[in-house]
Design a protein around this motif. Structure first.
Motif, PDB file in Angstrom:
ATOM      1  N   GLY A  28     -55.122  -1.138 -19.049  1.00 27.34           N
ATOM      2  CA  GLY A  28     -56.318  -1.428 -19.831  1.00 27.34           C
ATOM      3  C   GLY A  28     -56.441  -2.881 -20.225  1.00 27.34           C
ATOM      4  N   TRP A  29     -55.842  -3.772 -19.434  1.00 28.13           N
ATOM      5  CA  TRP A  29     -55.834  -5.189 -19.765  1.00 28.13           C
ATOM      6  C   TRP A  29     -56.969  -5.914 -19.055  1.00 28.13           C
ATOM      7  N   THR A  30     -57.446  -6.965 -19.672  1.00 25.78           N
ATOM      8  CA  THR A  30     -58.393  -7.873 -19.021  1.00 25.78           C
ATOM      9  C   THR A  30     -57.616  -8.893 -18.204  1.00 25.78           C
ATOM     10  N   GLN A  31     -58.322  -9.588 -17.325  1.00 28.16           N
ATOM     11  CA  GLN A  31     -57.671 -10.657 -16.577  1.00 28.16           C
ATOM     12  C   GLN A  31     -57.182 -11.757 -17.507  1.00 28.16           C
ATOM     13  N   GLU A  32     -57.924 -11.992 -18.579  1.00 32.74           N
ATOM     14  CA  GLU A  32     -57.519 -13.032 -19.538  1.00 32.74           C
ATOM     15  C   GLU A  32     -56.202 -12.660 -20.209  1.00 32.74           C
ATOM     16  N   HIS A  33     -56.045 -11.366 -20.557  1.00 36.23           N
ATOM     17  CA  HIS A  33     -54.823 -10.939 -21.221  1.00 36.23           C
ATOM     18  C   HIS A  33     -53.637 -11.042 -20.269  1.00 36.23           C
ATOM     19  N   LEU A  34     -53.812 -10.593 -19.032  1.00 39.13           N
ATOM     20  CA  LEU A  34     -52.729 -10.690 -18.059  1.00 39.13           C
ATOM     21  C   LEU A  34     -52.383 -12.152 -17.788  1.00 39.13           C
ATOM     22  N   ALA A  35     -53.407 -12.999 -17.739  1.00 41.07           N
ATOM     23  CA  ALA A  35     -53.166 -14.421 -17.513  1.00 41.07           C
ATOM     24  C   ALA A  35     -52.291 -15.012 -18.615  1.00 41.07           C
ATOM     25  N   ASP A  36     -52.565 -14.636 -19.864  1.00 42.36           N
ATOM     26  CA  ASP A  36     -51.755 -15.121 -20.978  1.00 42.36           C
ATOM     27  C   ASP A  36     -50.310 -14.652 -20.857  1.00 42.36           C
ATOM     28  N   LEU A  37     -50.118 -13.390 -20.459  1.00 45.14           N
ATOM     29  CA  LEU A  37     -48.769 -12.844 -20.346  1.00 45.14           C
ATOM     30  C   LEU A  37     -47.982 -13.488 -19.210  1.00 45.14           C
ATOM     31  N   MET A  38     -48.671 -13.803 -18.107  1.00 42.53           N
ATOM     32  CA  MET A  38     -47.993 -14.349 -16.938  1.00 42.53           C
ATOM     33  C   MET A  38     -47.914 -15.875 -16.952  1.00 42.53           C
ATOM     34  N   GLY A  39     -48.668 -16.516 -17.835  1.00 35.76           N
ATOM     35  CA  GLY A  39     -48.643 -17.969 -17.898  1.00 35.76           C
ATOM     36  C   GLY A  39     -49.523 -18.633 -16.869  1.00 35.76           C
ATOM     37  N   TYR A  40     -50.620 -17.988 -16.516  1.00 27.43           N
ATOM     38  CA  TYR A  40     -51.584 -18.543 -15.569  1.00 27.43           C
ATOM     39  C   TYR A  40     -52.969 -18.521 -16.193  1.00 27.43           C
ATOM     40  N   SER A  41     -53.927 -19.139 -15.502  1.00 30.10           N
ATOM     41  CA  SER A  41     -55.310 -19.057 -15.950  1.00 30.10           C
ATOM     42  C   SER A  41     -55.923 -17.754 -15.472  1.00 30.10           C
ATOM     43  N   SER A  42     -56.988 -17.313 -16.128  1.00 29.57           N
ATOM     44  CA  SER A  42     -57.674 -16.095 -15.694  1.00 29.57           C
ATOM     45  C   SER A  42     -58.287 -16.290 -14.311  1.00 29.57           C
ATOM     46  N   GLN A  43     -58.687 -17.514 -13.990  1.00 25.39           N
ATOM     47  CA  GLN A  43     -59.224 -17.794 -12.660  1.00 25.39           C
ATOM     48  C   GLN A  43     -58.159 -17.590 -11.590  1.00 25.39           C
ATOM     49  N   HIS A  44     -56.929 -17.967 -11.912  1.00 24.20           N
ATOM     50  CA  HIS A  44     -55.824 -17.792 -10.968  1.00 24.20           C
ATOM     51  C   HIS A  44     -55.567 -16.306 -10.741  1.00 24.20           C
ATOM     52  N   ILE A  45     -55.558 -15.530 -11.813  1.00 28.02           N
ATOM     53  CA  ILE A  45     -55.340 -14.081 -11.683  1.00 28.02           C
ATOM     54  C   ILE A  45     -56.451 -13.457 -10.858  1.00 28.02           C
ATOM     55  N   SER A  46     -57.692 -13.857 -11.106  1.00 23.91           N
ATOM     56  CA  SER A  46     -58.826 -13.333 -10.342  1.00 23.91           C
ATOM     57  C   SER A  46     -58.670 -13.650  -8.863  1.00 23.91           C
ATOM     58  N   ALA A  47     -58.251 -14.877  -8.556  1.00 25.55           N
ATOM     59  CA  ALA A  47     -58.094 -15.276  -7.160  1.00 25.55           C
ATOM     60  C   ALA A  47     -56.977 -14.493  -6.480  1.00 25.55           C
ATOM     61  N   MET A  48     -55.905 -14.195  -7.212  1.00 24.53           N
ATOM     62  CA  MET A  48     -54.828 -13.392  -6.643  1.00 24.53           C
ATOM     63  C   MET A  48     -55.295 -11.958  -6.403  1.00 24.53           C
ATOM     64  N   GLU A  49     -56.033 -11.401  -7.352  1.00 25.71           N
ATOM     65  CA  GLU A  49     -56.474 -10.013  -7.231  1.00 25.71           C
ATOM     66  C   GLU A  49     -57.448  -9.822  -6.076  1.00 25.71           C
ATOM     67  N   THR A  50     -58.204 -10.833  -5.741  1.00 25.03           N
ATOM     68  CA  THR A  50     -59.190 -10.716  -4.669  1.00 25.03           C
ATOM     69  C   THR A  50     -58.691 -11.299  -3.348  1.00 25.03           C
ATOM     70  N   GLY A  51     -57.422 -11.720  -3.308  1.00 21.97           N
ATOM     71  CA  GLY A  51     -56.856 -12.217  -2.070  1.00 21.97           C
ATOM     72  C   GLY A  51     -57.248 -13.626  -1.713  1.00 21.97           C
ATOM     73  N   ARG A  52     -57.976 -14.320  -2.609  1.00 25.02           N
ATOM     74  CA  ARG A  52     -58.359 -15.700  -2.326  1.00 25.02           C
ATOM     75  C   ARG A  52     -57.208 -16.666  -2.536  1.00 25.02           C
ATOM     76  N   LYS A  53     -56.220 -16.265  -3.308  1.00 26.39           N
ATOM     77  CA  LYS A  53     -55.035 -17.096  -3.536  1.00 26.39           C
ATOM     78  C   LYS A  53     -53.809 -16.222  -3.297  1.00 26.39           C
ATOM     79  N   PRO A  54     -52.960 -16.577  -2.337  1.00 29.49           N
ATOM     80  CA  PRO A  54     -51.780 -15.751  -2.067  1.00 29.49           C
ATOM     81  C   PRO A  54     -50.773 -15.854  -3.199  1.00 29.49           C
ATOM     82  N   PRO A  55     -49.966 -14.818  -3.387  1.00 27.47           N
ATOM     83  CA  PRO A  55     -48.954 -14.875  -4.446  1.00 27.47           C
ATOM     84  C   PRO A  55     -47.857 -15.869  -4.086  1.00 27.47           C
TER      85      PRO A  55
END
Length: 278
Positions: A28-55
């Motif tokens: 039930g997390w937003t991309q912003e919340h996951l970004a804070d937990l992982m130490g990345y920007s929400s844009q980075h998380i979005s790009a990873m989730e959509t395959g635009r940025k490889p892990p």
């Protein structure tokens, strides 16, 4: 790629993104919340989730920490390694997952500087040679070097692991790349030796038959003090957790450290190699 188009069958990077999104939405997390937990920007998380940025190795390890998957068969790190394994020896990906957790790491190498101590330029020369031999593709060469840099970054953590390295003298005598590449690589070894959590020794040619190893040997001590070894042939690696076979390697490594040159003597040998003197 938008949310509706996301398809794990498009490839391993897309599959990774689907998994990451599913894990996030399952909490039930937003991309912003996951970004804070992982130490990345929400844009980075979005790009990873959509395959635009490889892990990367770092982002995979971070996701495993956040979702409690570190060291499990369902870890994001394992999925990441599967993406990269085309440029790696079989057996090595499993070892890497343990190296990133180890409290103590012991390396022995003959002929080549071990990966965690390589400069980018030295690693690139090795990758280029593998391409010329037809062992890997140019794309795999790029992956191999980038993966190595990420592996090195994963060893920079708090508290740092204790890293012991014994190199056969051939490692500092064998020229890889031009003089500038080799000089920078030897300088990197000296920098490594100066760190408070490391030790570097050279096993001189004069040891002869007293040297117990003839090829790469890695030994790990995990936080629970369990031991494991990793050895390589030309075509595959083998990870071993059985004490009956790991302990003899540990004993041999300790004997190697006793007989090898001291760190001060080893640094002097490296400086001599940099000057081109025997």
């Amino acid at each position: 790629m938008n949310r509706k188009d996301l398809n794990p069958d498009e490839g391993p990077v897309a599959a990774f993104g689907v998994r990451l999104r599913g894990a996030r939405e399952g909490r039930g997390w937003t991309q912003e919340h996951l970004a804070d937990l992982m130490g990345y920007s929400s844009q980075h998380i979005s790009a990873m989730e959509t395959g635009r940025k490889p892990p990367t190795l770092r982002s995979s390890l971070s996701a495993d920490t956040v979702f409690g998957l570190a060291g499990t068969t369902a870890s994001f790190e394992r999925a990441y390694i599967e993406i990269k394994r085309g440029a790696l020896l079989e057996g090595f990906p499993e070892y890497l997952s343990r190296e990133g957790q180890a409290a103590e790491i012991r390396f022995f190498e003959s002929g080549l500087i071990p990966g965690p101590l390589q400069t980018r330029e030295y690693a690139q020369e090795l990758a280029n040679s593998a391409v010329q031999r037809g062992d890997i593709t140019p794309e795999q060469a790029v992956d191999r070097v980038e993966f190595l840099i990420e592996r090195q970054a994963a060893l920079v953590r708090t508290p740092p692991p204790l890293i012991f390295v014994v190199l056969d003298e051939s490692c500092i005598r064998r020229p890889i790349g031009g003089p500038a590449v080799m000089d920078a690589q030897l300088a990197r070894l000296i920098e490594f030796a100066e760190q408070p959590s490391t030790a570097l020794q050279i096993a001189p040619f004069s040891m002869g038959a007293r040297q117990p190893f003839i090829r790469l040997v890695h030994l790990l001590t995990l936080p629970d003090r369990s031991l494991m070894s990793y050895v390589e042939s030309q075509t595959q690696g083998h990870l071993d957790r059985e004490l009956t076979s790991v302990l003899p390697l540990v004993r041999n490594y300790h004997q190697l450290q006793i007989e090898a040159a001291s760190q001060a003597e080893s640094v002097a040998m490296i400086n001599q190699a940099r000057k081109g003197t025997p």
